[in-house]
Design an enzyme around this catalytic site. Structure first.
Site, PDB file in Angstrom:
ATOM      1  N   LYS A  19      12.349  11.364   1.085  1.00 19.21           N
ATOM      2  CA  LYS A  19      12.296  10.120   1.890  1.00 19.21           C
ATOM      3  C   LYS A  19      13.358   9.737   2.030  1.00 19.21           C
ATOM      4  O   LYS A  19      14.427   9.856   1.204  1.00 19.21           O
ATOM      5  CB  LYS A  19      11.420   9.019   1.025  1.00 19.21           C
TER       6      LYS A  19
ATOM      7  N   SER B  80       4.561   3.911   4.784  1.00 23.79           N
ATOM      8  CA  SER B  80       5.683   4.341   4.900  1.00 23.79           C
ATOM      9  C   SER B  80       6.609   5.631   5.215  1.00 23.79           C
ATOM     10  O   SER B  80       7.351   5.745   5.398  1.00 23.79           O
ATOM     11  CB  SER B  80       7.105   3.276   4.874  1.00 23.79           C
TER      12      SER B  80
ATOM     13  N   SER C  28       2.911   3.284   0.233  1.00 25.54           N
ATOM     14  CA  SER C  28       3.385   4.575   1.131  1.00 25.54           C
ATOM     15  C   SER C  28       3.089   5.683   0.791  1.00 25.54           C
ATOM     16  O   SER C  28       3.952   6.660   2.132  1.00 25.54           O
ATOM     17  CB  SER C  28       4.717   3.558   1.540  1.00 25.54           C
TER      18      SER C  28
END
Lengths: 478, 95
Positions: free
Chosen positions: A79, A154, A178
């Site tokens: 990420k 996210s 997330s």
């Protein structure tokens, strides 16, 4: 080369038995990225040349018959709020558009040490604020299984990349769900460790009392392998700790487990299709002789309210650093104050600014007691609910999301509807508990995941129950 | 509903430039969110201690020693600054 059924163990076996070379395998993943990522947009950057070079080195090790490290050749996506040395790291924000990570996050260092190949950095909601991937400043990510749908967020790019075979597994960060929530929506596994068990050195901070890094993978086995490598105390993160600190006995045998079903997470407020899958799974669990007990977590419904006080407050403090002085983008002005105002006005996105505003309001003179302090007290009540529940049961089972996956655009203009996506995942963050989302079925072609929550530091029993669930309750064809 | 004047004040504290239209949007959004989180008033928190750390980790301390990173980390950190002069980060004067 069929990548859809590859696992970390199968990859090691394939390399060992020379079914394929590491370069061929990495080439196949890169091929999938080239072919599909123009539309899916899961990646912020792809390190094709370095990945192939690293694969060549692994092939050389193999031809010299040297012992391979645990993750030799495993393509992992990271990420974009986790630092990879020398690589651009944006956290999905324009304010870090030009930021080059000066060092490796501890988790990245650990992966590299075990021979993993960092194949790229993944798209995400700006600074991890969002539940759909749509708040990225670099364009939304498509759900690879249903192009009209959001991939969740996210960690939107990480979930989409794993699901679309553009990497074998990935790292995300989980502040309110997330990792688990996009994993559920994309039909894969996502896990959030106990608070503090994985070092956050090199993770761009959002809400420090809640953030944890966790793995996303196709199956439980891979998620556990990743977790075991990234966990552990790190001298660079004073909030990190060892696992097993409070756990001395081995996890209970599956047959002796008692699973709690919170009435607050299984009845009203849960969409019927999701409830049906939950109830079907419970029947199967009971059929396997596992004891199921109805429990109550009376304050769990206040989780989202608590979260939307605590998080913006911590966000407004943590993001004060983006002022255009030391790194990132900067917009000039007549005076120092103008540099701050202009930089933050120009480069921070709408949801980020919304949370900074809310947090600033909550922490401003006269409101601290009414909001922040009260939220921290209700947080105590939520923790006490879990503590009482874990006196009766070993694990807690809930859906990961209260609804089916939602369409792109559906919740974008309604912040509250977006926030409620986290209803069932946020309690584990507030209480610091480990939790995992597992694919449990489909309704109308849309993936539904269920979530197990365990007491602090009981990752072992979390994984073993999840493994049982994967094999016996909701086996997938791969 | 919170007033526009208050929203402007918060924006100043948050150090963010907004257009008037954006401020009005925030006024609406913030009011809706505040109304939702008002739910917390239903909970009886008398005598409840606030939580700041969910796992009750004890303080972890270490010696406060100077260490060299042993590579060019310091150079790279300085290099990241938008405005600099030599090895100094340059900022506007404050009067």
């Amino acid at each position: 080369m069929d990548l859809s059924s590859l696992t970390i163990k199968k990859l090691a076996q394939g390399l060992g038995e020379k079914e394929f070379s590491c370069e061929e395998m990495i080439g196949a993943y890169l091929g999938n990225i080239t072919k599909n990522d123009k539309t899916i947009n899961a990646f912020m950057s792809v390190f094709d040349k370095e990945a192939l070079a690293a694969a060549g080195e692994i092939d050389a090790l193999i031809s010299r018959k040297e012992k391979l490290p645990a993750l030799a050749g495993v393509p992992v996506a990271v990420k974009d709020n986790i630092l990879v040395k020398g690589k651009r790291t944006t956290a999905g924000s324009k304010v870090l558009d030009n930021y080059i990570a000066p060092y490796d996050a501890t988790v990245v260092e650990k992966l590299k040490r075990e021979g993993a190949i960092i194949i790229g950095k993944t798209n995400m909601d700006e600074f991890a604020m969002g539940a759909s991937g749509e708040h990225s400043a670099y364009g939304l990510t498509q759900n690879p299984n249903n192009p009209d749908y959001a991939p969740g967020g996210s960690s939107s790019g990480s979930a989409a990349a794993v699901s679309a075979d553009m990497c074998l597994c990935a790292l995300g960060s989980d502040t309110a769900g997330s990792v688990r929530q996009p994993a559920s929506i994309c039909g894969i596994v996502g896990m959030k460790p106990t608070y503090g068990v994985v070092s956050r050195y090199g993770l761009i901070a959002m809400a420090s009392s809640l953030d944890q890094i966790g793995p996303l993978a196709k199956n439980i086995e891979d998620a556990k392998i990743l977790f075991d490598i990234i966990k552990g105390r790190d001298k660079m993160d004073s909030t990190s700790c060892e696992t097993g600190r409070e756990l001395e006995e081995a996890p209970k045998e599956i047959k002796n487990l008692k699973i709690g079903l919170p009435e607050e997470c299984s009845g009203r407020g849960i969409q019927k299709e999701v409830r049906d899958i939950l109830e079907g799974s419970i029947k199967k669990l009971a059929g396997k002789g596992i004891k199921i007990e109805n429990i109550s977590l009376p304050h769990v419904g206040y989780g989202v309210s608590c979260y939307y006080i605590i998080t913006p407050a911590e966000v407004s403090s943590n993001l004060a650093r983006y002022d255009g002085i030391r790194y990132g983008m900067s917009k000039s002005g007549d005076e120092l104050l103008d540099v701050y105002l202009n930089t933050r006005g120009e480069y921070l996105g709408e949801e980020v600014r919304r949370r900074i505003m809310l947090g600033t309001y909550i922490l401003s003179a006269g409101y601290y007691d009414a909001y922040y302090l009260r939220a921290q007290k209700v947080r105590t009540k939520i923790i006490e609910d879990f503590r009482a529940a874990f006196k009766k049961v070993d694990l807690i089972l809930t859906p990961t999301l209260p609804t089916l996956p939602f369409k792109l655009g559906e919740r974008l203009n309604d912040p509250l509807a977006m926030y409620l996506t986290d209803l069932l995942t946020v309690p584990a963050n507030l209480a610091g508990l480990p939790a995992i989302s597992i694919p449990a079925g489909e309704a109308g072609g849309l993936a539904v995941g269920l979530q197990f929550i365990a007491p602090h530091f009981q990752e072992e029993s979390l994984f073993s129950a999840a493994n049982f669930f994967e094999n016996e309750i909701a086996p997938r064809h791969s | 509903m919170i007033g526009l004047k208050q929203v402007k004040h918060i924006a100043e504290l948050a150090r963010i430039n907004f257009s008037d239209k954006e401020l009005e949007g925030f006024q609406k959004d913030l009011s809706a969110i505040l109304e939702y989180i008002d739910k917390l008033k239903e909970v009886d928190v008398d005598g409840v201690a606030p939580t700041s750390h969910s796992v009750n980790l004890k303080n972890i301390t270490r010696l406060d020693e100077t260490k060299s990173s042993g590579d060019d980390l310091a150079d790279r950190l300085i290099e990241a600054a938008p405005r600099k002069k030599g090895r100094f980060v340059k900022v506007k004067p404050i009067f």
